[in-house]
Design a protein around this motif. Structure first.
Motif, PDB file in Angstrom:
ATOM      1  N   SER A   4      -5.253   2.441 -18.719  1.00  0.00           N
ATOM      2  CA  SER A   4      -5.297   2.198 -17.281  1.00  0.00           C
ATOM      3  C   SER A   4      -3.912   1.796 -16.794  1.00  0.00           C
ATOM      4  CB  SER A   4      -6.321   1.117 -16.937  1.00  0.00           C
ATOM      5  OG  SER A   4      -5.966  -0.098 -17.541  1.00  0.00           O
ATOM      6  N   LYS A   5      -3.732   1.887 -15.484  1.00  0.00           N
ATOM      7  CA  LYS A   5      -2.448   1.560 -14.879  1.00  0.00           C
ATOM      8  C   LYS A   5      -2.698   0.883 -13.538  1.00  0.00           C
ATOM      9  CE  LYS A   5       2.046   2.002 -14.741  1.00  0.00           C
ATOM     10  NZ  LYS A   5       2.825   1.135 -15.574  1.00  0.00           N
ATOM     11  N   HIS A   6      -1.975  -0.197 -13.268  1.00  0.00           N
ATOM     12  CA  HIS A   6      -2.023  -0.858 -11.972  1.00  0.00           C
ATOM     13  C   HIS A   6      -0.928  -0.256 -11.097  1.00  0.00           C
ATOM     14  CE1 HIS A   6      -4.285  -3.887 -14.242  1.00  0.00           C
ATOM     15  NE2 HIS A   6      -4.823  -4.175 -13.072  1.00  0.00           N
ATOM     16  N   LEU A   7      -1.264   0.021  -9.847  1.00  0.00           N
ATOM     17  CA  LEU A   7      -0.297   0.579  -8.908  1.00  0.00           C
ATOM     18  C   LEU A   7      -0.225  -0.300  -7.671  1.00  0.00           C
ATOM     19  CD1 LEU A   7      -1.248   4.367  -8.873  1.00  0.00           C
ATOM     20  CD2 LEU A   7       0.697   3.321  -9.996  1.00  0.00           C
ATOM     21  N   HIS A   8       0.992  -0.509  -7.187  1.00  0.00           N
ATOM     22  CA  HIS A   8       1.196  -1.213  -5.924  1.00  0.00           C
ATOM     23  C   HIS A   8       1.370  -0.138  -4.864  1.00  0.00           C
ATOM     24  CE1 HIS A   8       3.464  -3.642  -2.921  1.00  0.00           C
ATOM     25  NE2 HIS A   8       2.506  -4.491  -3.244  1.00  0.00           N
ATOM     26  N   ILE A   9       0.392  -0.053  -3.935  1.00  0.00           N
ATOM     27  CA  ILE A   9       0.404   1.021  -2.948  1.00  0.00           C
ATOM     28  C   ILE A   9       0.169   0.472  -1.552  1.00  0.00           C
ATOM     29  CG2 ILE A   9      -0.359   2.779  -4.582  1.00  0.00           C
ATOM     30  CD1 ILE A   9      -3.166   2.550  -3.327  1.00  0.00           C
ATOM     31  N   SER A  10       0.320   1.340  -0.577  1.00  0.00           N
ATOM     32  CA  SER A  10       0.104   1.006   0.820  1.00  0.00           C
ATOM     33  C   SER A  10      -1.278   1.486   1.253  1.00  0.00           C
ATOM     34  CB  SER A  10       1.182   1.709   1.665  1.00  0.00           C
ATOM     35  OG  SER A  10       0.800   1.784   3.019  1.00  0.00           O
ATOM     36  N   SER A  11      -1.760   0.929   2.359  1.00  0.00           N
ATOM     37  CA  SER A  11      -3.029   1.390   2.919  1.00  0.00           C
ATOM     38  C   SER A  11      -2.901   2.818   3.438  1.00  0.00           C
ATOM     39  CB  SER A  11      -3.479   0.461   4.048  1.00  0.00           C
ATOM     40  OG  SER A  11      -2.489   0.398   5.060  1.00  0.00           O
ATOM     41  N   ARG A  12      -1.703   3.294   3.575  1.00  0.00           N
ATOM     42  CA  ARG A  12      -1.469   4.668   4.030  1.00  0.00           C
ATOM     43  C   ARG A  12      -1.304   5.658   2.872  1.00  0.00           C
ATOM     44  NH1 ARG A  12       2.350   2.765   8.863  1.00  0.00           N
ATOM     45  NH2 ARG A  12       0.682   2.329  10.346  1.00  0.00           N
ATOM     46  N   THR A  13      -1.329   5.159   1.651  1.00  0.00           N
ATOM     47  CA  THR A  13      -1.189   6.030   0.477  1.00  0.00           C
ATOM     48  C   THR A  13      -2.500   6.761   0.240  1.00  0.00           C
ATOM     49  OG1 THR A  13       0.360   4.442  -0.504  1.00  0.00           O
ATOM     50  CG2 THR A  13      -0.576   6.098  -1.970  1.00  0.00           C
ATOM     51  N   SER A  14      -2.416   8.083   0.158  1.00  0.00           N
ATOM     52  CA  SER A  14      -3.625   8.897  -0.040  1.00  0.00           C
ATOM     53  C   SER A  14      -3.964   9.012  -1.523  1.00  0.00           C
ATOM     54  CB  SER A  14      -3.417  10.295   0.539  1.00  0.00           C
ATOM     55  OG  SER A  14      -2.458  11.003  -0.232  1.00  0.00           O
ATOM     56  N   ALA A  15      -5.171   9.453  -1.796  1.00  0.00           N
ATOM     57  CA  ALA A  15      -5.594   9.656  -3.189  1.00  0.00           C
ATOM     58  C   ALA A  15      -4.702  10.693  -3.870  1.00  0.00           C
ATOM     59  CB  ALA A  15      -7.053  10.103  -3.232  1.00  0.00           C
ATOM     60  N   ARG A  16      -4.320  11.755  -3.160  1.00  0.00           N
ATOM     61  CA  ARG A  16      -3.444  12.788  -3.722  1.00  0.00           C
ATOM     62  C   ARG A  16      -2.106  12.176  -4.140  1.00  0.00           C
ATOM     63  NH1 ARG A  16      -3.777  16.328  -6.832  1.00  0.00           N
ATOM     64  NH2 ARG A  16      -5.814  16.467  -5.927  1.00  0.00           N
ATOM     65  N   GLU A  17      -1.565  11.279  -3.286  1.00  0.00           N
ATOM     66  CA  GLU A  17      -0.289  10.623  -3.607  1.00  0.00           C
ATOM     67  C   GLU A  17      -0.444   9.692  -4.811  1.00  0.00           C
ATOM     68  OE1 GLU A  17       1.868  10.382   0.752  1.00  0.00           O
ATOM     69  OE2 GLU A  17       0.152   9.051   0.367  1.00  0.00           O
ATOM     70  N   VAL A  18      -1.585   9.027  -4.929  1.00  0.00           N
ATOM     71  CA  VAL A  18      -1.844   8.160  -6.091  1.00  0.00           C
ATOM     72  C   VAL A  18      -1.795   8.990  -7.370  1.00  0.00           C
ATOM     73  CG1 VAL A  18      -3.621   6.791  -7.268  1.00  0.00           C
ATOM     74  CG2 VAL A  18      -3.114   6.367  -4.865  1.00  0.00           C
ATOM     75  N   ILE A  19      -2.422  10.163  -7.352  1.00  0.00           N
ATOM     76  CA  ILE A  19      -2.421  11.044  -8.526  1.00  0.00           C
ATOM     77  C   ILE A  19      -0.995  11.457  -8.868  1.00  0.00           C
ATOM     78  CG2 ILE A  19      -3.124  13.322  -9.367  1.00  0.00           C
ATOM     79  CD1 ILE A  19      -5.693  12.931  -7.624  1.00  0.00           C
ATOM     80  N   GLU A  20      -0.224  11.847  -7.859  1.00  0.00           N
ATOM     81  CA  GLU A  20       1.163  12.269  -8.097  1.00  0.00           C
ATOM     82  C   GLU A  20       2.001  11.142  -8.673  1.00  0.00           C
ATOM     83  OE1 GLU A  20       2.278  13.800  -4.273  1.00  0.00           O
ATOM     84  OE2 GLU A  20       1.014  15.591  -4.509  1.00  0.00           O
ATOM     85  N   VAL A  21       1.820   9.920  -8.166  1.00  0.00           N
ATOM     86  CA  VAL A  21       2.569   8.763  -8.670  1.00  0.00           C
ATOM     87  C   VAL A  21       2.196   8.485 -10.127  1.00  0.00           C
ATOM     88  CG1 VAL A  21       2.815   6.249  -8.460  1.00  0.00           C
ATOM     89  CG2 VAL A  21       3.008   7.694  -6.441  1.00  0.00           C
ATOM     90  N   LEU A  22       0.903   8.539 -10.433  1.00  0.00           N
ATOM     91  CA  LEU A  22       0.466   8.291 -11.813  1.00  0.00           C
ATOM     92  C   LEU A  22       1.066   9.318 -12.776  1.00  0.00           C
ATOM     93  CD1 LEU A  22      -3.268   7.393 -11.235  1.00  0.00           C
ATOM     94  CD2 LEU A  22      -1.534   5.897 -12.219  1.00  0.00           C
ATOM     95  N   LEU A  23       1.037  10.585 -12.389  1.00  0.00           N
ATOM     96  CA  LEU A  23       1.592  11.625 -13.252  1.00  0.00           C
ATOM     97  C   LEU A  23       3.092  11.438 -13.433  1.00  0.00           C
ATOM     98  CD1 LEU A  23      -0.369  14.770 -11.997  1.00  0.00           C
ATOM     99  CD2 LEU A  23      -0.872  13.305 -13.958  1.00  0.00           C
ATOM    100  N   LYS A  24       3.773  11.040 -12.371  1.00  0.00           N
ATOM    101  CA  LYS A  24       5.220  10.816 -12.460  1.00  0.00           C
ATOM    102  C   LYS A  24       5.536   9.633 -13.376  1.00  0.00           C
ATOM    103  CE  LYS A  24       7.781  11.584  -8.851  1.00  0.00           C
ATOM    104  NZ  LYS A  24       8.415  11.492  -7.530  1.00  0.00           N
ATOM    105  N   LYS A  25       4.712   8.556 -13.287  1.00  0.00           N
ATOM    106  CA  LYS A  25       4.940   7.375 -14.141  1.00  0.00           C
ATOM    107  C   LYS A  25       4.827   7.715 -15.624  1.00  0.00           C
ATOM    108  CE  LYS A  25       3.850   3.435 -11.252  1.00  0.00           C
ATOM    109  NZ  LYS A  25       5.040   2.630 -11.452  1.00  0.00           N
ATOM    110  N   PHE A  26       3.927   8.649 -15.953  1.00  0.00           N
ATOM    111  CA  PHE A  26       3.744   9.047 -17.346  1.00  0.00           C
ATOM    112  C   PHE A  26       4.513  10.326 -17.675  1.00  0.00           C
ATOM    113  CE2 PHE A  26       0.185   6.190 -16.838  1.00  0.00           C
ATOM    114  CZ  PHE A  26       0.166   5.527 -18.051  1.00  0.00           C
TER     115      PHE A  26
END
Length: 185
Positions: free
Chosen positions: A56-78
């Motif tokens: 699992s991974k904890h992410l610090h995000i904004s209320s304006r961050t979309s689910a698609r952007e969350v996926i992209e950030v996770l893939l970039k982190k790994f």
């Protein structure tokens, strides 16, 4: 969570990985002649591996961050180079000993969902899984790839059967306890 002047807010969400298939990462960068020759010839190499189960991974995000952007950030982190469209974010909740899973649409805000559901992760948690996109053209795959898919499906089936057997064994035990506790009288 922190409130911003523009009305948005930031906070943390936790995303659990439940990937059945391997992910691809770029090969390690090496110096030398061979790396230059490979690049010049147009051969692209990747390394594929399975992420650890229940990572699992904890992410610090904004209320304006979309689910698609969350996926992209996770893939970039790994440093995963697979297409983000292959993955989807799901919300998972537990109610009355049942687990419910819903695919989060690309434009929904995971942080807003988290805020509305409260802090309890049984009420709502996030899971990154493969995106179910529909029909697969199996003729486009080589024989080794098909055999690999077959092995993965066999593992998934065995795991699913184990879950069902455990669920029914637990239900049987509870019924036997209830029957033992209720004596006709």
């Amino acid at each position: 969570m922190n409130m911003n002047k523009d009305g948005s807010y930031t906070g943390f969400i936790k995303v659990q990985f439940k990937l059945a298939r391997p992910v691809s990462v770029p090969p390690p960068k090496k110096g030398g002649q061979d790396a230059g020759r490979r690049k010049a010839s147009g051969v692209k190499r990747r390394t594929s591996f399975y992420l650890p189960k229940d990572a699992s991974k904890h992410l610090h995000i904004s209320s304006r961050t979309s689910a698609r952007e969350v996926i992209e950030v996770l893939l970039k982190k790994f440093t995963v180079v697979d297409n983000p469209g292959k993955f989807a974010l799901f919300e998972r909740s537990e109610r009355h000993d049942q687990v419910y899973v819903r695919k989060v649409s690309d434009d929904e805000s995971p942080l807003r969902l988290r805020l509305c559901s409260g802090p309890n992760e049984k009420v709502l948690s996030f899971v990154l899984k493969e995106n179910e996109t529909g029909e697969v053209n199996w003729h486009a795959f080589s024989m080794p790839e098909l055999k690999n898919f077959q092995r993965m499906l066999q593992r998934e089936e065995e795991e699913h059967v184990k879950q069902i057997v455990r669920r029914y064994a637990l239900a049987r035990t509870k019924m036997q306890e209830a029957l033992a506790g209720s004596t006709p009288g």
